[in-house]
Design a protein around this motif. Structure first.
Motif, short mmCIF file in Angstrom:
data_model
loop_
_atom_site.label_atom_id
_atom_site.label_comp_id
_atom_site.label_asym_id
_atom_site.label_seq_id
_atom_site.Cartn_x
_atom_site.Cartn_y
_atom_site.Cartn_z
N ARG A 20 25.97 13.75 92.19
CA ARG A 20 26.24 14.55 91.04
C ARG A 20 25.22 15.75 91.22
NH1 ARG A 20 27.86 12.89 84.97
NH2 ARG A 20 28.88 14.69 84.37
N LEU A 21 24.03 15.48 91.27
CA LEU A 21 22.96 16.43 91.16
C LEU A 21 23.11 17.58 92.21
CD1 LEU A 21 20.36 17.74 89.92
CD2 LEU A 21 19.05 16.05 90.90
N VAL A 22 23.30 16.82 93.48
CA VAL A 22 23.45 17.72 94.79
C VAL A 22 24.62 18.64 94.63
CG1 VAL A 22 23.79 17.99 97.17
CG2 VAL A 22 22.08 16.14 96.34
N HIS A 23 25.54 18.20 94.16
CA HIS A 23 26.68 19.15 93.81
C HIS A 23 26.74 20.04 92.58
CE1 HIS A 23 29.84 16.22 95.77
NE2 HIS A 23 29.07 16.55 96.62
N ARG A 24 25.91 19.54 91.90
CA ARG A 24 25.49 20.54 90.35
C ARG A 24 24.51 21.77 90.92
NH1 ARG A 24 25.26 23.46 86.94
NH2 ARG A 24 25.25 22.95 84.59
N MET A 25 23.80 21.39 92.10
CA MET A 25 22.94 22.58 92.54
C MET A 25 23.54 23.51 93.59
SD MET A 25 19.03 20.59 92.57
CE MET A 25 19.56 19.22 93.76
N THR A 26 24.34 22.81 94.26
CA THR A 26 25.08 23.57 95.65
C THR A 26 26.31 24.16 95.37
OG1 THR A 26 25.92 21.46 96.75
CG2 THR A 26 23.19 22.08 96.90
N MET A 43 22.68 27.27 93.78
CA MET A 43 21.50 27.77 93.24
C MET A 43 20.77 28.84 93.90
SD MET A 43 18.33 25.53 91.35
CE MET A 43 18.26 24.24 93.23
N THR A 44 20.13 29.91 93.33
CA THR A 44 19.64 30.97 93.97
C THR A 44 18.14 30.58 93.98
OG1 THR A 44 19.38 32.50 92.02
CG2 THR A 44 21.31 32.86 93.47
N VAL A 136 16.62 21.50 97.97
CA VAL A 136 17.60 20.75 98.09
C VAL A 136 17.58 20.04 99.32
CG1 VAL A 136 20.20 20.51 97.96
CG2 VAL A 136 19.20 22.13 96.39
N THR A 137 17.36 20.44 100.45
CA THR A 137 17.22 19.60 101.46
C THR A 137 16.41 18.58 101.42
OG1 THR A 137 18.18 21.53 103.04
CG2 THR A 137 17.11 19.87 103.99
N ALA A 138 15.19 18.80 100.88
CA ALA A 138 13.72 17.87 100.95
C ALA A 138 14.46 16.95 99.93
CB ALA A 138 12.86 18.89 100.45
N PHE A 139 14.79 17.27 98.86
CA PHE A 139 15.60 16.23 97.97
C PHE A 139 16.32 15.25 98.54
CE2 PHE A 139 19.01 14.73 95.19
CZ PHE A 139 18.33 13.99 94.43
N HIS A 190 15.68 13.59 84.98
CA HIS A 190 15.52 14.83 85.40
C HIS A 190 16.58 15.74 86.04
CE1 HIS A 190 11.29 14.84 85.03
NE2 HIS A 190 11.13 13.78 85.69
N GLY A 191 17.62 14.90 86.51
CA GLY A 191 18.93 15.56 86.95
C GLY A 191 19.62 16.09 85.88
N ALA A 192 19.77 15.73 84.62
CA ALA A 192 20.14 16.12 83.66
C ALA A 192 19.50 17.34 83.10
CB ALA A 192 20.26 15.07 82.20
#
Length: 206
Positions: A20-26, A43-44, A136-139, A190-192
């Motif tokens: 969910r967090l990855v999709h929220r960012m990408t 995300m920019t 995001v890749t590192a996460f 932290h995702g929230a």
């Protein structure tokens, strides 16, 4: 190796929160919370580094030194993450998406190493990333390493105090099942926070 039955629900929770967090960012879509897809832009770099209030902690180019109330830049590479030894500043500084994502990635990477790796990585070994895509890749790499480490444990390990020797938490003093729960809690909250910062960043443009 089959995951112990007590670990399975925590793995499912971790997988859901991570995805969910990855999709929220990408993007291009994210889970809105009710099972339907909502469009979301990637995300920019500007958003990743956006400081929503004065005196934020963030990640910064090492040549520029630490930010307000920070005394050092943690990590390795051209970028570092604002930090200070205990006692930390009070009230705690507001942190950027970059700071929060770097914190999560470092925690997952180091805990994986101190669970099923060489038990040697420190914060000084973790590369801090200055751009959104790289972060995001590192996460995702840290999350994958942690999940792989979890799949290596058995029932006895879950009850072993100090099974994870991660030096920056209570890991050496807690049974491993409690550490797994704690990591999920870190990812969820932290995702929230990252999701809220994305909402606030978008709202300021309208």
């Amino acid at each position: 190796m089959t995951a112990p039955s007590r670990l399975s629900p925590l793995l499912e929770q971790f997988d859901f929160a991570r995805e969910r967090l990855v999709h929220r960012m990408t993007g291009p879509v994210m889970d809105s919370g009710d099972g339907t897809d909502t469009n979301v832009d990637p995300m920019t770099d500007e958003e990743y580094l956006w400081e929503p209030a004065p005196r934020c902690w963030s990640v910064r180019r090492r040549v520029n030194g630490p930010g307000p109330h920070a005394t050092l830049l943690a990590g390795t590479g051209d970028w570092g993450r604002d930090a200070a030894p205990y006692p930390h500043p009070w009230p705690p500084p507001i942190t950027t998406i970059a700071w929060r994502l770097s914190h999560l990635s470092e925690m997952l990477t180091l805990r994986a190493d101190h669970t099923a790796g060489a038990h040697a990585l420190t914060r000084d070994d973790f590369p801090v990333v200055g751009d959104a895509t790289g972060a995001v890749t590192a996460f995702d790499a840290g999350a994958a390493a942690w999940r792989t480490a979890l799949l290596s444990v058995d029932e006895a390990a879950l009850d072993t105090v100090g099974y994870c020797t991660y030096p920056h938490g209570s890991d050496p003093d807690e049974p491993f099942i409690d550490i797994v729960w704690w990591v999920n809690q870190e990812l969820l909250h932290h995702g929230a926070e990252i999701a809220l910062l994305r909402d606030l960043y978008r709202a300021r443009q309208h």
